[in-house]
Design a protein around this motif. Sequence first.
Motif, PDB file in Angstrom:
ATOM      1  N   GLU A  12      60.848  80.022  42.210  1.00 15.55           N
ATOM      2  CA  GLU A  12      59.332  80.399  42.849  1.00 15.55           C
ATOM      3  C   GLU A  12      58.878  81.284  44.111  1.00 15.55           C
ATOM      4  N   GLY A  34      66.304  69.804  43.909  1.00 19.57           N
ATOM      5  CA  GLY A  34      66.017  70.472  44.993  1.00 19.57           C
ATOM      6  C   GLY A  34      65.114  68.800  46.003  1.00 19.57           C
ATOM      7  N   GLY A  35      63.727  67.862  45.458  1.00 24.89           N
ATOM      8  CA  GLY A  35      63.121  67.025  45.550  1.00 24.89           C
ATOM      9  C   GLY A  35      63.698  66.166  46.137  1.00 24.89           C
ATOM     10  N   SER A  38      63.459  67.706  38.264  1.00 21.93           N
ATOM     11  CA  SER A  38      62.689  67.318  38.979  1.00 21.93           C
ATOM     12  C   SER A  38      63.851  65.655  37.823  1.00 21.93           C
ATOM     13  N   ALA A  97      59.205  71.973  34.729  1.00 21.66           N
ATOM     14  CA  ALA A  97      59.423  71.059  35.293  1.00 21.66           C
ATOM     15  C   ALA A  97      59.496  70.499  37.086  1.00 21.66           C
ATOM     16  N   LYS A 111      64.942  74.034  49.957  1.00 21.17           N
ATOM     17  CA  LYS A 111      63.568  74.865  49.851  1.00 21.17           C
ATOM     18  C   LYS A 111      63.259  74.904  51.419  1.00 21.17           C
ATOM     19  N   LEU A 163      70.837  71.569  39.929  1.00 18.17           N
ATOM     20  CA  LEU A 163      70.392  72.346  40.968  1.00 18.17           C
ATOM     21  C   LEU A 163      68.862  71.378  41.726  1.00 18.17           C
ATOM     22  N   GLU A 214      66.189  76.401  34.639  1.00 18.89           N
ATOM     23  CA  GLU A 214      65.402  75.565  35.372  1.00 18.89           C
ATOM     24  C   GLU A 214      63.901  75.316  34.448  1.00 18.89           C
ATOM     25  N   ASN A 233      69.042  71.431  47.191  1.00 13.84           N
ATOM     26  CA  ASN A 233      68.487  73.514  47.644  1.00 13.84           C
ATOM     27  C   ASN A 233      66.960  72.772  48.072  1.00 13.84           C
ATOM     28  N   GLY A 281      68.023  72.142  36.556  1.00 10.78           N
ATOM     29  CA  GLY A 281      67.199  71.772  37.569  1.00 10.78           C
ATOM     30  C   GLY A 281      66.295  71.498  36.749  1.00 10.78           C
TER      31      GLY A 281
HETATM   32  C1  PEP Z   1      64.811  73.179  42.827  1.00 13.01           C
HETATM   33  O1  PEP Z   1      64.136  73.607  43.554  1.00 13.01           O
HETATM   34  O2  PEP Z   1      65.252  74.019  42.627  1.00 13.01           O
HETATM   35  C2  PEP Z   1      64.369  71.947  41.751  1.00 13.01           C
HETATM   36  C3  PEP Z   1      65.273  71.506  40.526  1.00 13.01           C
HETATM   37  O3  PEP Z   1      63.214  71.508  42.584  1.00 13.01           O
HETATM   38  P1  PEP Z   1      63.268  69.521  41.610  1.00 13.01           P
HETATM   39  O4  PEP Z   1      64.265  68.955  41.644  1.00 13.01           O
HETATM   40  O5  PEP Z   1      62.205  69.470  43.025  1.00 13.01           O
HETATM   41  O6  PEP Z   1      62.320  69.232  40.538  1.00 13.01           O
END
Ligand code: PEP
Length: 248
Positions: A97, A232-233, A211, A171, A11, A230, A167, A9, A209
């Motif tokens: 989000e 993100g960063g 971090s 976190a 974002k 899933l 998620e 993702n 999901g």
């Molecule tokens: C996400 O945006 O779904 C996510 C899990 O972000 P991150 O991995 O940055 O915590």
Amino acid sequence: MRRRIVAANWKMNGSQELAKSLVGDVRKGIAALDNEAEVVIIPPALYVASVQQLLDGVAQVGVQNIAAWESGAYTGEISGKMAADVGCGYAVVGHSERRQLFGESDAVIAEKVGQGIAAGVQIILCVGETLTQREAGLAVEVVSAQLREALKDVSGEQWKQVVVAYEPVWAIGTGKTATSEDAQAVHQAMRSQLSEMGAPAQDMTLLYGGSVKPDNAKELFAQPDIDGGLIGGASLKASDFLAICKAI
Ligand code: PEP
């Protein structure tokens, strides 16, 4: 049959330039993967076409959100049908989000799930508790209620189009990860809840999901009820994302 999925993702990050370099590196790495991971790249919608072209079929592409309606006067929205029309196999629905910043309720999320299913895409439904809810011992209760609400209209064969991502809100993007034991406990509870709702829970793909990084992915993905992630960063750095894909 459960699939093992790692979804990126992005974002609201990226540019044509980043897509080119990131996807170029990721594509080579995915082509060389020797495990069963199914990789999905979920860029901002404007970059879907270029990412598809750059991936050249080695991974699926998805969108981060779809509308609660099929078509019409909803300026700025993108429908599930449009996502399917341009070849997106997946749509994220109910990301925290979207719930927090755009006020998406479980009722709206249920409509989006319905639209995505009708359009023929795979839904990645995000659920998760806040820190206050976790500290009050309500994690499983909150997540179960989100599943009941968002998936209330799903039945029969439609379950095959549903992937759930647990998620925990605390976190996401914080560097704090749920311990693998805590994440496993919620995943197990989600399977029970889904089963109560008539879903083929043992065959469904449940992602974690929040971090996920190269150094914690292996332990998380080794849990019996966690089928992938899933991301993100860490999905914005090719080496980190590929290391996570290899951890399946
Ligand atoms: C996400 O945006 O779904 C996510 C899990 O972000 P991150 O991995 O940055 O915590």
